[in-house]
Design a protein around this motif. Structure first.
Motif, PDB file in Angstrom:
ATOM      1  N   GLY A 107      -1.006  12.781  -2.077  1.00  0.00           N
ATOM      2  CA  GLY A 107      -2.267  12.782  -2.792  1.00  0.00           C
ATOM      3  C   GLY A 107      -2.992  11.453  -2.803  1.00  0.00           C
ATOM      4  O   GLY A 107      -4.140  11.382  -3.245  1.00  0.00           O
ATOM      5  N   LEU A 108      -2.334  10.399  -2.318  1.00  0.00           N
ATOM      6  CA  LEU A 108      -2.953   9.081  -2.276  1.00  0.00           C
ATOM      7  C   LEU A 108      -3.249   8.686  -0.835  1.00  0.00           C
ATOM      8  O   LEU A 108      -2.481   8.983   0.080  1.00  0.00           O
ATOM      9  CB  LEU A 108      -2.042   8.020  -2.898  1.00  0.00           C
ATOM     10  CG  LEU A 108      -1.675   8.181  -4.374  1.00  0.00           C
ATOM     11  CD1 LEU A 108      -0.866   6.984  -4.841  1.00  0.00           C
ATOM     12  CD2 LEU A 108      -2.914   8.362  -5.247  1.00  0.00           C
ATOM     13  N   THR A 109      -4.364   8.006  -0.651  1.00  0.00           N
ATOM     14  CA  THR A 109      -4.706   7.489   0.674  1.00  0.00           C
ATOM     15  C   THR A 109      -3.791   6.315   1.033  1.00  0.00           C
ATOM     16  O   THR A 109      -3.032   5.814   0.202  1.00  0.00           O
ATOM     17  CB  THR A 109      -6.162   7.011   0.720  1.00  0.00           C
ATOM     18  OG1 THR A 109      -6.293   5.869  -0.154  1.00  0.00           O
ATOM     19  CG2 THR A 109      -7.130   8.104   0.304  1.00  0.00           C
ATOM     20  N   VAL A 146       0.560  10.841   3.466  1.00  0.00           N
ATOM     21  CA  VAL A 146       1.571  11.777   3.959  1.00  0.00           C
ATOM     22  C   VAL A 146       1.113  12.529   5.202  1.00  0.00           C
ATOM     23  O   VAL A 146       1.904  13.226   5.825  1.00  0.00           O
ATOM     24  CB  VAL A 146       1.987  12.780   2.856  1.00  0.00           C
ATOM     25  CG1 VAL A 146       2.705  12.080   1.721  1.00  0.00           C
ATOM     26  CG2 VAL A 146       0.784  13.575   2.353  1.00  0.00           C
ATOM     27  N   THR A 147      -0.170  12.411   5.575  1.00  0.00           N
ATOM     28  CA  THR A 147      -0.662  13.081   6.782  1.00  0.00           C
ATOM     29  C   THR A 147      -0.576  12.181   8.015  1.00  0.00           C
ATOM     30  O   THR A 147      -0.930  12.608   9.116  1.00  0.00           O
ATOM     31  CB  THR A 147      -2.114  13.559   6.602  1.00  0.00           C
ATOM     32  OG1 THR A 147      -2.980  12.424   6.505  1.00  0.00           O
ATOM     33  CG2 THR A 147      -2.254  14.431   5.360  1.00  0.00           C
ATOM     34  N   ALA A 157       5.065   2.211   4.853  1.00  0.00           N
ATOM     35  CA  ALA A 157       6.186   1.909   3.962  1.00  0.00           C
ATOM     36  C   ALA A 157       6.528   0.417   4.000  1.00  0.00           C
ATOM     37  O   ALA A 157       6.810  -0.195   2.964  1.00  0.00           O
ATOM     38  CB  ALA A 157       7.401   2.748   4.353  1.00  0.00           C
ATOM     39  N   ILE A 158       6.494  -0.169   5.190  1.00  0.00           N
ATOM     40  CA  ILE A 158       6.764  -1.608   5.310  1.00  0.00           C
ATOM     41  C   ILE A 158       5.628  -2.411   4.690  1.00  0.00           C
ATOM     42  O   ILE A 158       5.855  -3.388   3.967  1.00  0.00           O
ATOM     43  CB  ILE A 158       6.973  -1.987   6.781  1.00  0.00           C
ATOM     44  CG1 ILE A 158       8.238  -1.321   7.334  1.00  0.00           C
ATOM     45  CG2 ILE A 158       7.066  -3.511   6.941  1.00  0.00           C
ATOM     46  CD1 ILE A 158       8.396  -1.459   8.835  1.00  0.00           C
ATOM     47  N   ALA A 159       4.393  -1.994   4.958  1.00  0.00           N
ATOM     48  CA  ALA A 159       3.229  -2.688   4.395  1.00  0.00           C
ATOM     49  C   ALA A 159       3.255  -2.657   2.871  1.00  0.00           C
ATOM     50  O   ALA A 159       2.936  -3.649   2.203  1.00  0.00           O
ATOM     51  CB  ALA A 159       1.939  -2.050   4.918  1.00  0.00           C
ATOM     52  N   ARG A 160       3.670  -1.524   2.328  1.00  0.00           N
ATOM     53  CA  ARG A 160       3.737  -1.392   0.869  1.00  0.00           C
ATOM     54  C   ARG A 160       4.752  -2.359   0.269  1.00  0.00           C
ATOM     55  O   ARG A 160       4.558  -2.870  -0.835  1.00  0.00           O
ATOM     56  CB  ARG A 160       4.099   0.060   0.524  1.00  0.00           C
ATOM     57  CG  ARG A 160       3.893   0.441  -0.920  1.00  0.00           C
ATOM     58  CD  ARG A 160       4.106   1.927  -1.123  1.00  0.00           C
ATOM     59  NE  ARG A 160       5.378   2.373  -0.565  1.00  0.00           N
ATOM     60  CZ  ARG A 160       5.742   3.647  -0.467  1.00  0.00           C
ATOM     61  NH1 ARG A 160       4.923   4.605  -0.850  1.00  0.00           N
ATOM     62  NH2 ARG A 160       6.916   3.971   0.029  1.00  0.00           N
ATOM     63  N   ALA A 161       5.832  -2.631   1.015  1.00  0.00           N
ATOM     64  CA  ALA A 161       6.794  -3.642   0.557  1.00  0.00           C
ATOM     65  C   ALA A 161       6.193  -5.036   0.621  1.00  0.00           C
ATOM     66  O   ALA A 161       6.395  -5.856  -0.280  1.00  0.00           O
ATOM     67  CB  ALA A 161       8.067  -3.568   1.402  1.00  0.00           C
ATOM     68  N   LEU A 162       5.435  -5.318   1.673  1.00  0.00           N
ATOM     69  CA  LEU A 162       4.912  -6.665   1.883  1.00  0.00           C
ATOM     70  C   LEU A 162       3.861  -7.070   0.848  1.00  0.00           C
ATOM     71  O   LEU A 162       3.690  -8.259   0.582  1.00  0.00           O
ATOM     72  CB  LEU A 162       4.318  -6.789   3.286  1.00  0.00           C
ATOM     73  CG  LEU A 162       5.315  -6.731   4.449  1.00  0.00           C
ATOM     74  CD1 LEU A 162       4.575  -6.713   5.781  1.00  0.00           C
ATOM     75  CD2 LEU A 162       6.276  -7.912   4.392  1.00  0.00           C
TER      76      LEU A 162
END
Length: 247
Positions: A107-109, A146-147, A157-162
């Motif tokens: 549901g999130l971009t 998710v698309t 996923a890696i960017a979200r950690a960084l």
């Protein structure tokens, strides 16, 4: 009960991340059986072994997740005792775990996934900086996360950690299900992240790809360390790979 903190080890140990005699259980199952290794700052360590060797459990223990339960041993990050911390405290101390299923929020971009990761301080890389590292994410910033393709989700996923202020990046099967060309792209990106001084531990069934990227390797077998040395040594030792990695 955890072992009492070894203040002598913390004061004298020159490594950045130290895992010392860690033992952990799922219920009554003895999963991590006295694992010890050290990592220098900015180093990439390949944590390898057959299925069920205890690799993911070791990552989860470092990240201080409730399962498996740490019952003995010490984990130090830059002289901070992670073994005394909860998962949220370890995250604030600089540990980031990217799990195998990536956990992209439905549901999130793309951009909203990154913004959500930045809500609580401390903040790390700016969103523009991670877009420079992952240009595809900039192109798809308004697309629901998710698309994305599998490779793009791994990038996210890696960017979200960084975008957190991380010191150690723990990657569980980052190449799972990805085409070889995407594996090469992500490996190149992980090399850039290493050059920024971020320490990385990578668990990966594609052992050859992980070893080509890594500085060092630790091999687990039934929850215990059976090899700790250079990645090059594992790549050049056919007998070692055949015995413990089946390659």
């Amino acid at each position: 009960m955890n072992a009492a903190p070894n203040t002598n080890m913390a004061a004298t140990h020159p490594k950045y991340l130290s895992v010392w005699d860690v033992q952990a259980y799922y219920g009554e199952s003895y999963i991590v059986q006295g694992v010890s290794f050290d990592i220098h700052e900015g180093e990439i360590l390949a944590l390898l072994g057959r299925n069920g060797a205890g690799k993911t459990s070791t990552l989860r223990t470092i990240a201080r997740l409730d399962d498996p339960a740490l019952t003995h041993g010490e984990i130090w990050l830059d002289h901070q005792p992670l073994h005394d911390m909860k998962a949220w405290q370890a995250a604030q101390a600089g540990i980031a775990l990217v799990p195998e299923d990536r956990r992209i929020i439905p549901g999130l971009t793309v951009e909203e996934n990154l913004q959500l990761a930045q809500i609580a301080p401390p903040k790390g890389w700016s969103i523009d900086r991670v877009y420079d590292l992952f240009p595809r994410l900039r192109e798809r910033r308004k697309q629901e996360g998710v698309t994305l393709s599998g490779g793009e989700q791994q990038m996210l996923a890696i960017a979200r950690a960084l975008v957190r202020d991380i010191k150690v990046l723990l990657l569980d099967e980052p190449y799972e299900g990805l085409a070889p060309v995407i594996v090469q792209e992500i490996a190149k990106t992980l090399g850039i992240i290493r050059d920024q001084g971020i320490t990385t531990v990578i668990v990966e069934q594609n052992a050859v790809a992980a070893l080509k990227l890594a500085d060092r390797a630790v091999i687990l077998d039934t929850g215990s360390v059976v090899f700790d040395g250079s990645a090059k040594e594992v790549l050049e030792d056919d007998a070692l790979r055949a015995k413990y990695l089946a390659i």
